[in-house]
Design an enzyme around this catalytic site. Structure first.
Site, PDB file in Angstrom:
ATOM      1  CG  MET A  83      41.733  62.459  66.622  1.00 57.77           C
ATOM      2  SD  MET A  83      42.891  61.937  65.349  1.00 57.77           S
ATOM      3  CE  MET A  83      42.767  60.143  65.487  1.00 57.77           C
ATOM      4  CG  HIS A  84      44.485  60.580  70.996  1.00 55.66           C
ATOM      5  ND1 HIS A  84      44.578  59.397  70.303  1.00 55.66           N
ATOM      6  CD2 HIS A  84      45.322  61.443  70.374  1.00 55.66           C
ATOM      7  CE1 HIS A  84      45.441  59.540  69.313  1.00 55.66           C
ATOM      8  NE2 HIS A  84      45.893  60.768  69.321  1.00 55.66           N
ATOM      9  CG  ASP A 237      42.135  66.589  65.374  1.00 55.51           C
ATOM     10  OD1 ASP A 237      42.613  65.456  65.152  1.00 55.51           O
ATOM     11  OD2 ASP A 237      42.548  67.310  66.302  1.00 55.51           O
TER      12      ASP A 237
END
Length: 496
Positions: A83-84, A237
């Site tokens: 992520m991110h 995830d």
């Protein structure tokens, strides 16, 4: 014989994992391709998006050509992803630079700039270096010639999916990790972007199980796939890891110990009264949320221990040695702040400590102190969730912490809750496969798919006497952060 399968593709930090799953939930084949990490300066962490695509193509080819897949037909694909991370592309869909990853901490100044306007939380989440918006501001301020060419931004798995389909989307469970998305009304908060002159670079939003296109005909031919393989959006995830562990109902939780550690608690009603650095994200299960706490250096601390003190021992031997020490490691405590800490402190500068070292301590004590310290840090998140009124009937443990019965019982005793271990653990890639199976219509609900695919192997019950003793050690552990915060900051100043 069941011939139809779906592929679950998990884009991790160290590797891409691809599994083929049939309609009964059997994993027919699994492949993994390693990824290169670029860390050119302290605090930097990047990857080349093109290398994600090449690794994925290689993995799919290997999988399709395997003997186990000779009579199987791939019907659908979905994704899980780290992520991110910020991926920015031009109007031809070409990445303008390497992706800035979730564990990149160069943007502390940009976090403070956001806090100056919005306070400590934005869109129900703390403003931390890991999130996407501060990464955008860093590129905008340090690489304006690149930023001015951005047509759209994506997150890692979304770029990978784009490479397969040539369609651009982002789904809710990942979008909520950007600080630019409202998890309550499922919309971009473009007014936040306007505050920082982000521009109209937002991808269209969809649900995790949404159909978003097919693998392009040319790529399908190259990979050995049929021309009608349906692609579904996927999830972050952690959301996919939760689905792949069967953690989809209220009062169920997940403890995942990889490089970082995660405690995730499912919520049907979002809770916004958390008093510390917990995240509130949309689950990949419709109309469901999860609260999440993060230990940045969970498995990373164990890897460091092995490389530094136990180079010739296996992880199994290290854990067996740790088990030979007593609860509390004979009065030795470890804080796993080797890369700063996310929850509960949100401090990129704090560093780890061993407290209480004496000449009587052995390697077994140091090993146990590290295992306990990692688990205490995860317990920080559980404590915050419980203070907000969230009960946990059970926690499913996955990752490195689920490979040892000693560590599983230690989690049960420290957390004071039932711990479940899965019969077969595939992690986020299984969650992605479930989203594809549901999207294809193999099951009427995600819940029925999870029930068919996911089985519990063993349950660990907490020992009340052990928990009471751990609580005493934990009360000392809790105090270490405040006592060492300034000391480690001073050391960093001198070192740098």
């Amino acid at each position: 014989m069941v011939k139809e399968v779906v592929l679950g593709i998990d884009l991790g930090t160290s590797a891409i994992k691809i599994i083929a799953v049939d309609q009964l939930g059997n994993v027919i084949e699994s492949v993994s391709e390693t990824l290169k990490l670029y860390q050119e300066h302290p605090g930097y962490s990047e990857q080349d998006p093109n290398e994600w695509f090449e690794a994925t193509k290689k993995g799919i080819k290997e999988l399709i050509q395997s003997t186990e897949m000779s009579d199987k037909i791939v019907k659908g694909i979905s994704f899980s992803g780290q992520m991110h991370g910020l991926v920015i592309v031009d109007d031809n869909g070409i990445p303008l630079r390497k992706a800035i990853l979730w564990n990149d901490t160069r943007n502390s100044i940009q976090c403070r700039q956001i806090e100056d306007i919005y306070g400590e939380r934005l869109n129900y989440n703390p403003i931390l270096e890991g999130f996407t918006l501060p990464k955008m501001l860093w590129v905008q301020q340090h690489e304006p010639e690149i930023w001015n060419r951005v047509d759209v931004f994506m997150l890692p798995k979304d770029y990978l999916r784009y490479c397969l389909t040539q369609t651009i989307h982002m789904e809710y469970s990942d979008a909520c990790s950007t600080l630019l998305f409202n998890p309550e009304n499922y919309e971009w908060t473009k007014d936040v972007g306007d505050t920082f002159n982000i521009g109209d670079i937002y991808p269209p939003l969809v649900k995790s199980h949404s159909y978003v296109g097919n693998v392009t005909s040319s790529l399908a031919k190259e990979l050995g796939l049929s021309s009608d393989v349906a692609v579904y959006a996927g999830g972050g995830d952690n959301a996919c890891g939760a689905i792949g562990a069967g953690v989809i109902h209220d009062k169920s939780a997940l403890c995942s110990i990889g490089t970082s550690g995660v405690v995730l608690n499912v919520e049907y009603q979002r809770v916004t009264s958390y008093d510390s650095n917990l995240h509130l994200f949309n689950h990949s299960v419709p109309d469901t949320y999860y609260a999440m706490g993060v230990t940045l250096a969970a498995g990373y601390s164990l890897n460091w221990l092995k490389q530094t003190f136990f180079e010739n021992e296996s992880f199994e031997e290290i854990l067996n040695l740790a088990a030979s020490s007593k609860i509390g490691a004979n009065g030795l405590l470890f804080t796993p702040y080797l890369a700063g800490e996310r929850t509960p402190h949100g401090d990129a500068q704090i560093r780890g400590s061993f407290i209480g070292i004496s000449g009587q301590h052995t390697k077994a004590d140091f090993a146990r102190a590290v295992i306990e310290g990692i688990t205490y840090s995860l317990y920080d998140s559980i404590k915050i969730m419980r203070r907000a009124g969230h009960e946990m009937n059970s926690i499913t443990s996955i990752g490195g912490g689920a490979k040892s019965r000693f560590w599983l019982q230690l989690q049960a005793d420290i957390f004071n809750v039932q711990i479940k271990r899965l019969k077969h653990e595939e992690g986020p890639s299984m969650g992605a496969a479930i989203l594809a199976a549901y999207g294809l219509g193999w099951f009427k609900t995600i819940e029925s798919c999870v029930e068919a695919f996911i089985k519990v192997d063993e349950v660990f019950e907490p020992n009340n006497e052990n928990h009471d003793l751990y609580e005493q050690y934990y009360s000392v552990y809790e105090a270490i952060y405040k006592q060492t915060k300034q000391l480690t900051a001073d050391l960093l100043t001198i070192t740098n």
